[in-house]
Motif scaffolding. Sequence first.
Motif, mmCIF file in Angstrom:
data_model
loop_
_atom_site.group_PDB
_atom_site.id
_atom_site.type_symbol
_atom_site.label_atom_id
_atom_site.label_comp_id
_atom_site.label_asym_id
_atom_site.label_seq_id
_atom_site.Cartn_x
_atom_site.Cartn_y
_atom_site.Cartn_z
ATOM 1 N N MET A 138 -2.612 -40.638 25.184
ATOM 2 C CA MET A 138 -2.030 -39.439 24.600
ATOM 3 C C MET A 138 -0.602 -39.301 25.112
ATOM 4 O O MET A 138 -0.343 -39.491 26.304
ATOM 5 N N VAL A 139 0.341 -38.980 24.218
ATOM 6 C CA VAL A 139 1.738 -38.828 24.617
ATOM 7 C C VAL A 139 2.235 -37.436 24.220
ATOM 8 O O VAL A 139 1.856 -36.896 23.184
ATOM 9 N N GLU A 140 3.075 -36.856 25.078
ATOM 10 C CA GLU A 140 3.705 -35.565 24.819
ATOM 11 C C GLU A 140 5.175 -35.666 25.191
ATOM 12 O O GLU A 140 5.513 -36.210 26.244
ATOM 13 N N PHE A 141 6.032 -35.149 24.332
ATOM 14 C CA PHE A 141 7.467 -35.218 24.568
ATOM 15 C C PHE A 141 8.019 -33.831 24.865
ATOM 16 O O PHE A 141 7.594 -32.832 24.273
ATOM 17 N N GLY A 142 8.969 -33.775 25.750
ATOM 18 C CA GLY A 142 9.604 -32.508 26.063
ATOM 19 C C GLY A 142 10.448 -32.019 24.906
ATOM 20 O O GLY A 142 11.159 -32.789 24.268
ATOM 21 N N ALA B 272 8.914 -36.845 13.346
ATOM 22 C CA ALA B 272 7.895 -37.766 13.858
ATOM 23 C C ALA B 272 7.190 -37.227 15.089
ATOM 24 O O ALA B 272 6.017 -37.476 15.309
ATOM 25 N N ASP B 273 7.921 -36.459 15.939
ATOM 26 C CA ASP B 273 7.320 -36.038 17.192
ATOM 27 C C ASP B 273 6.895 -34.576 17.184
ATOM 28 O O ASP B 273 6.698 -33.984 18.228
ATOM 29 N N CYS B 274 6.780 -33.944 15.972
ATOM 30 C CA CYS B 274 6.441 -32.526 15.925
ATOM 31 C C CYS B 274 5.124 -32.236 16.623
ATOM 32 O O CYS B 274 5.016 -31.290 17.402
ATOM 33 N N GLY B 275 4.112 -33.041 16.341
ATOM 34 C CA GLY B 275 2.803 -32.777 16.907
ATOM 35 C C GLY B 275 2.687 -33.172 18.361
ATOM 36 O O GLY B 275 1.674 -32.924 19.003
ATOM 37 N N HIS B 276 3.741 -33.822 18.912
ATOM 38 C CA HIS B 276 3.686 -34.291 20.285
ATOM 39 C C HIS B 276 4.603 -33.499 21.209
ATOM 40 O O HIS B 276 4.738 -33.828 22.376
ATOM 41 N N ALA B 277 5.278 -32.473 20.685
ATOM 42 C CA ALA B 277 6.235 -31.719 21.499
ATOM 43 C C ALA B 277 5.505 -30.796 22.471
ATOM 44 O O ALA B 277 4.531 -30.137 22.117
ATOM 45 N N ASN B 278 5.981 -30.777 23.687
ATOM 46 C CA ASN B 278 5.435 -29.897 24.721
ATOM 47 C C ASN B 278 6.589 -29.085 25.298
ATOM 48 O O ASN B 278 7.430 -29.627 26.036
ATOM 49 N N PRO B 279 6.669 -27.781 24.985
ATOM 50 C CA PRO B 279 7.799 -26.969 25.462
ATOM 51 C C PRO B 279 7.841 -26.830 26.976
ATOM 52 O O PRO B 279 8.863 -26.413 27.529
ATOM 53 N N ASN B 280 6.750 -27.181 27.657
ATOM 54 C CA ASN B 280 6.727 -27.085 29.112
ATOM 55 C C ASN B 280 7.337 -28.305 29.792
ATOM 56 O O ASN B 280 7.516 -28.313 31.015
ATOM 57 N N ARG C 136 5.281 -37.385 28.691
ATOM 58 C CA ARG C 136 4.079 -37.413 29.516
ATOM 59 C C ARG C 136 3.045 -38.298 28.838
ATOM 60 O O ARG C 136 2.665 -38.059 27.697
ATOM 61 N N VAL C 137 2.620 -39.321 29.549
ATOM 62 C CA VAL C 137 1.647 -40.277 29.009
ATOM 63 C C VAL C 137 0.341 -40.104 29.782
ATOM 64 O O VAL C 137 0.338 -40.161 31.022
ATOM 65 N N THR C 138 -0.731 -39.893 29.041
ATOM 66 C CA THR C 138 -2.057 -39.748 29.645
ATOM 67 C C THR C 138 -2.937 -40.900 29.172
ATOM 68 O O THR C 138 -3.046 -41.154 27.961
ATOM 69 N N VAL C 139 -3.536 -41.597 30.126
ATOM 70 C CA VAL C 139 -4.469 -42.688 29.819
ATOM 71 C C VAL C 139 -5.759 -42.398 30.570
ATOM 72 O O VAL C 139 -5.820 -42.525 31.795
#
Length: 674
Positions: A129-133, A154-162, A169-172
Amino acid sequence: MEYIDRRRSLPCDHGRRWLSFETLAPSPSWGLRHMRTKSAVRLVLFPAALLLSLASIPSDRAPHALRTSDAYAAVDPKADKNYDLASLETLRKSIVQIKDNYVDPSRINPKEMFTSGLEAVERQVAEVMVEFGGQGCSEQGAHKEPGIAATAAADCGHANPNLPEGKVRVTVGNATREFDYRDVDNIWQIPLKMRDVFTFIKDNLVTQNQDQREIEYAAINGMLSTLDPHSWLLKPELYKEMKVQTRGEFGGLGFVISMIDDRLTVRKVLRNTPAFRAGIRKGDVITQIDNDSTVSMELQEAVDRMRGKPGTKVSIYVVRKTQETKKLDLVRALITYETVTSKLLDQGVGYVRLSGFSGTTHREMLGAIKAMKAQNGGSLKGLVLDLRGNPGGLLEQAIQVSDAFLEEGTIVTTVGVNGTLREPKLARNDGGEREFPLAVLISSDSASASEIVAGALKNLNRAVIVGRTSFGKGSVQVLYDFKDKDSGEESALKLTIAQYLTPGDLSIQEVGITPDIELVPARILKERIDLFAPPKTFREADYDKHFFNSFARDEEQAKAARERAVQKPFETLRFLKEETAKERKTREAIEAGQAPEEDDSDDPSDEDGVTLDYQIEFCRDLVAQAATSTNRQEQLRQAKPCAPTRSPTTTSSTAGSSSSGNWARRRSGPGRYR
């Protein structure tokens, strides 16, 4: 999809071949290809070429970390025979080719390529799982081309305002780590940052049974998706099949197969082949190949088992409805991949349909014309060249096909990065098929190489173009093959490196080839008559991130270029078209948002493989009444008085004849040749 042999005119790039391909010239039901269909069919419609390897690129053209020796040194073959995900061997090679050869460097956005690559990895691997600032889509709109509806970034669903901007942030599984990609400000930084991320992914994957090459392939295709719709990486199995169909010949049995309802089913049998002589028919199910059952067998595995060196033997077990399983011991032969279908029509007019441009297309076409001439007493009164549904192929073959009908002029011109490296391809004044009138049929899914042929014959005034405006793909791609040092398998990067121009330096990008005589079907349904039924088509201009006409850099330039390029038909005619049972089922499935079933049960083709529809008959009459004129302008003048009488919607007599002109869309049946 076309290929340009660059070795002759650009010796500095010897060992490489160009291709411009609509690899995927979509049919009207293009959007349905991503649905799960009842019949799992795989058909490759594009060819390949052997190209430049990374080793031939001078090492001083890339940072030290990307040099070939370092890329290979990432894995010690003596210490570890397994693939090392963090080595990024194919990604590094791809980066070099993008930097050195991509047609429009202004489209290269390193940060966007990096983030899109990680998003693709997330889609490929369930554990990741990936999240972008950032703040998501509310503050920044997505990139879009003129005429394309706005879509989510492309990264709308992956944006993390925190998370801070520029952090991912990469979660494996249960492990999480943040990476700073603010320093990814040039393309060379992408593999360096990807290596850190991929090392983390590799170290924390719980399930290790997945081929980790697939993760790298996914990342590369995610990166390439930010450039244009035609640049992407072909995985080894796809590249292998592409090369077979490019050659146009292979050792096999002579039929096309598909997976239908999880059964290996024969879709078509080629004449004068081992399968034809053994009595195999369309609809037969192959239950066993040698000693192995085909239950749960992958289509590609079945393909590989039945292909082989001509003269070698293979046993297959075939079952037909209401009959017992029959064992057939067959000997493989050299099979020609069919791209040419022909038939001598009434009035001494020849008909040739090209479904693609493989390595044998030009030769087969000339053979078909020669046979029809002999059948007609030594000459033809005219020729109908049908390119409907033709997605393209080898450029050199498209040039040779065009040259067969031309005496002089520029057939096509390729233009490289930023308008440089112009390379015209000229008619050689040795074409032998210039003595008869010529009509070319095109459709909205005639693309790439077929558009080059139609554009050359139209703009050089050799043929009248009939049908619908073509697909509109005017870009050129190159295939760079990458050999895996451990497995020996080859993947290939298909990269856009140029545009092509039809005679007169006209770009058909976005706009396509406009027919001289436009034929528009009026559809008859049980509940209504659609007089001007527009076909459901997907064209080049419908792709997000497609190139502008003449490769304009902004919307204003693109609009001006399109206005210069767009032409109007000499005449527009509408004809009645009755809907067949199969077409009704397909339409109802599409309207319900479902994928239509693959079914050839009502295929109206005759023994020659030709469906005589209204459009073919119209072209037959057009060239027949053109006497001996081979000039397009003269043919159009002669066609003016006769055109209304051929329009079924303008007179009752021709309207009544619409059944004889039963319009059935011709397409290449999905499947694999054996």
